[in-house]
Write a protein that holds these residues in place. Structure first.
Motif, short mmCIF file in Angstrom:
data_model
loop_
_atom_site.label_atom_id
_atom_site.label_comp_id
_atom_site.label_asym_id
_atom_site.label_seq_id
_atom_site.Cartn_x
_atom_site.Cartn_y
_atom_site.Cartn_z
N LYS A 74 -5.31 -10.15 -11.65
CA LYS A 74 -6.48 -10.01 -10.78
C LYS A 74 -6.26 -8.87 -9.80
O LYS A 74 -5.20 -8.26 -9.77
CB LYS A 74 -6.73 -11.32 -10.03
CG LYS A 74 -5.57 -11.75 -9.15
CD LYS A 74 -5.79 -13.15 -8.62
CE LYS A 74 -4.70 -13.63 -7.72
NZ LYS A 74 -3.34 -13.38 -8.12
N ALA A 75 -7.28 -8.61 -9.00
CA ALA A 75 -7.22 -7.54 -8.01
C ALA A 75 -5.94 -7.65 -7.18
O ALA A 75 -5.57 -8.74 -6.75
CB ALA A 75 -8.44 -7.58 -7.11
N GLY A 76 -5.25 -6.52 -7.01
CA GLY A 76 -4.02 -6.48 -6.23
C GLY A 76 -2.76 -6.53 -7.08
O GLY A 76 -1.67 -6.27 -6.57
N ASP A 77 -2.89 -6.82 -8.37
CA ASP A 77 -1.72 -6.89 -9.25
C ASP A 77 -1.39 -5.51 -9.81
O ASP A 77 -2.28 -4.73 -10.17
CB ASP A 77 -1.96 -7.84 -10.44
CG ASP A 77 -2.03 -9.30 -10.04
OD1 ASP A 77 -1.58 -9.64 -8.92
OD2 ASP A 77 -2.54 -10.10 -10.84
N PHE A 78 -0.09 -5.21 -9.88
CA PHE A 78 0.42 -4.00 -10.54
C PHE A 78 1.05 -4.48 -11.84
O PHE A 78 1.97 -5.29 -11.82
CB PHE A 78 1.46 -3.30 -9.66
CG PHE A 78 1.89 -1.96 -10.22
CD1 PHE A 78 1.20 -0.81 -9.87
CD2 PHE A 78 2.94 -1.87 -11.10
CE1 PHE A 78 1.57 0.43 -10.40
CE2 PHE A 78 3.33 -0.64 -11.63
CZ PHE A 78 2.64 0.50 -11.27
N VAL A 79 0.54 -3.99 -12.96
CA VAL A 79 0.90 -4.54 -14.26
C VAL A 79 1.51 -3.48 -15.17
O VAL A 79 1.03 -2.34 -15.21
CB VAL A 79 -0.34 -5.15 -14.96
CG1 VAL A 79 0.05 -5.88 -16.23
CG2 VAL A 79 -1.10 -6.08 -14.01
N THR A 80 2.57 -3.87 -15.89
CA THR A 80 3.15 -3.01 -16.91
C THR A 80 2.97 -3.67 -18.26
O THR A 80 3.42 -4.81 -18.48
CB THR A 80 4.66 -2.77 -16.65
OG1 THR A 80 4.82 -2.20 -15.35
CG2 THR A 80 5.25 -1.84 -17.69
N PHE A 81 2.27 -2.96 -19.17
CA PHE A 81 2.10 -3.42 -20.54
C PHE A 81 3.05 -2.60 -21.41
O PHE A 81 2.93 -1.38 -21.47
CB PHE A 81 0.66 -3.18 -21.02
CG PHE A 81 -0.37 -3.98 -20.26
CD1 PHE A 81 -0.56 -5.33 -20.53
CD2 PHE A 81 -1.15 -3.38 -19.29
CE1 PHE A 81 -1.52 -6.07 -19.84
CE2 PHE A 81 -2.12 -4.11 -18.60
CZ PHE A 81 -2.30 -5.45 -18.88
N PRO A 82 4.01 -3.26 -22.08
CA PRO A 82 5.00 -2.51 -22.86
C PRO A 82 4.42 -1.91 -24.15
O PRO A 82 3.48 -2.46 -24.75
CB PRO A 82 6.05 -3.56 -23.19
CG PRO A 82 5.32 -4.86 -23.15
CD PRO A 82 4.24 -4.69 -22.11
N GLN A 132 0.84 -1.20 0.00
CA GLN A 132 0.00 0.00 0.00
C GLN A 132 0.88 1.25 0.00
O GLN A 132 0.61 2.21 -0.72
CB GLN A 132 -0.90 -0.03 1.23
CG GLN A 132 -1.91 1.09 1.28
CD GLN A 132 -3.10 0.88 0.38
OE1 GLN A 132 -3.34 -0.21 -0.11
NE2 GLN A 132 -3.85 1.93 0.15
N GLU A 133 1.95 1.21 0.78
CA GLU A 133 2.86 2.36 0.86
C GLU A 133 3.53 2.64 -0.49
O GLU A 133 3.63 3.79 -0.92
CB GLU A 133 3.93 2.07 1.93
CG GLU A 133 4.85 3.25 2.20
CD GLU A 133 5.82 2.95 3.34
OE1 GLU A 133 7.01 2.75 3.04
OE2 GLU A 133 5.37 2.91 4.50
N GLU A 134 3.97 1.58 -1.18
CA GLU A 134 4.61 1.76 -2.49
C GLU A 134 3.62 2.33 -3.51
O GLU A 134 3.97 3.20 -4.31
CB GLU A 134 5.16 0.42 -3.00
CG GLU A 134 6.38 -0.06 -2.23
CD GLU A 134 6.79 -1.48 -2.59
OE1 GLU A 134 8.00 -1.73 -2.68
OE2 GLU A 134 5.89 -2.34 -2.79
N LEU A 135 2.38 1.85 -3.46
CA LEU A 135 1.35 2.36 -4.37
C LEU A 135 1.09 3.84 -4.11
O LEU A 135 0.96 4.63 -5.05
CB LEU A 135 0.05 1.56 -4.20
CG LEU A 135 0.10 0.10 -4.65
CD1 LEU A 135 -1.13 -0.65 -4.16
CD2 LEU A 135 0.25 -0.02 -6.16
N GLU A 136 1.03 4.22 -2.85
CA GLU A 136 0.81 5.63 -2.50
C GLU A 136 1.99 6.49 -2.95
O GLU A 136 1.80 7.60 -3.45
CB GLU A 136 0.57 5.77 -1.00
CG GLU A 136 -0.79 5.22 -0.58
CD GLU A 136 -0.99 5.15 0.93
OE1 GLU A 136 -0.10 5.58 1.69
OE2 GLU A 136 -2.06 4.64 1.34
N GLU A 137 3.22 5.97 -2.78
CA GLU A 137 4.41 6.71 -3.21
C GLU A 137 4.41 6.95 -4.73
O GLU A 137 4.85 8.00 -5.19
CB GLU A 137 5.69 5.95 -2.82
CG GLU A 137 6.03 6.04 -1.36
CD GLU A 137 7.22 5.18 -0.96
OE1 GLU A 137 7.92 4.66 -1.86
OE2 GLU A 137 7.44 5.01 0.25
#
Length: 88
Positions: free
Chosen positions: A60-68, A10-15
């Motif tokens: 799914k929910a909770g994943d942080f995804v990078t699409f190139p 959560q902290e990393e997402l907020e940052e």
């Protein structure tokens, strides 16, 4: 070209300012997609399988995804998706 899936605290997402990004929502559907720029997104709800020429990735929910940038894929949404997103 590879889809990158990570799990941030959560902290990393907020940052990263993720919760200030716009929200995109889509119901169950299957469609082709092309990324003309790199997209970062954080999945809030739902589940989807993304299929490319080289891989099939479930997110799914909770994943942080990078699409190139340049990625061609098929989105197959099994459960309505809600995500924060940002383009680089």
């Amino acid at each position: 070209m590879k889809i990158d899936v990570e799990h941030y605290t959560q902290e990393e997402l907020e940052e990263e300012g993720v919760f200030d990004w716009p929200i995109w929502e889509r119901d169950e559907e299957k469609f082709d997609w092309f990324y003309d720029q790199t997209e970062l997104c954080y999945i809030l709800e739902g589940e989807v399988t993304i299929t490319t020429e080289f891989e099939s990735v479930s997110i799914k929910a909770g994943d942080f995804v990078t699409f190139p940038k340049g990625l061609e894929c098929v989105w197959d949404i099994q459960s309505a998706i809600k995500k924060h997103y940002s383009f680089e």
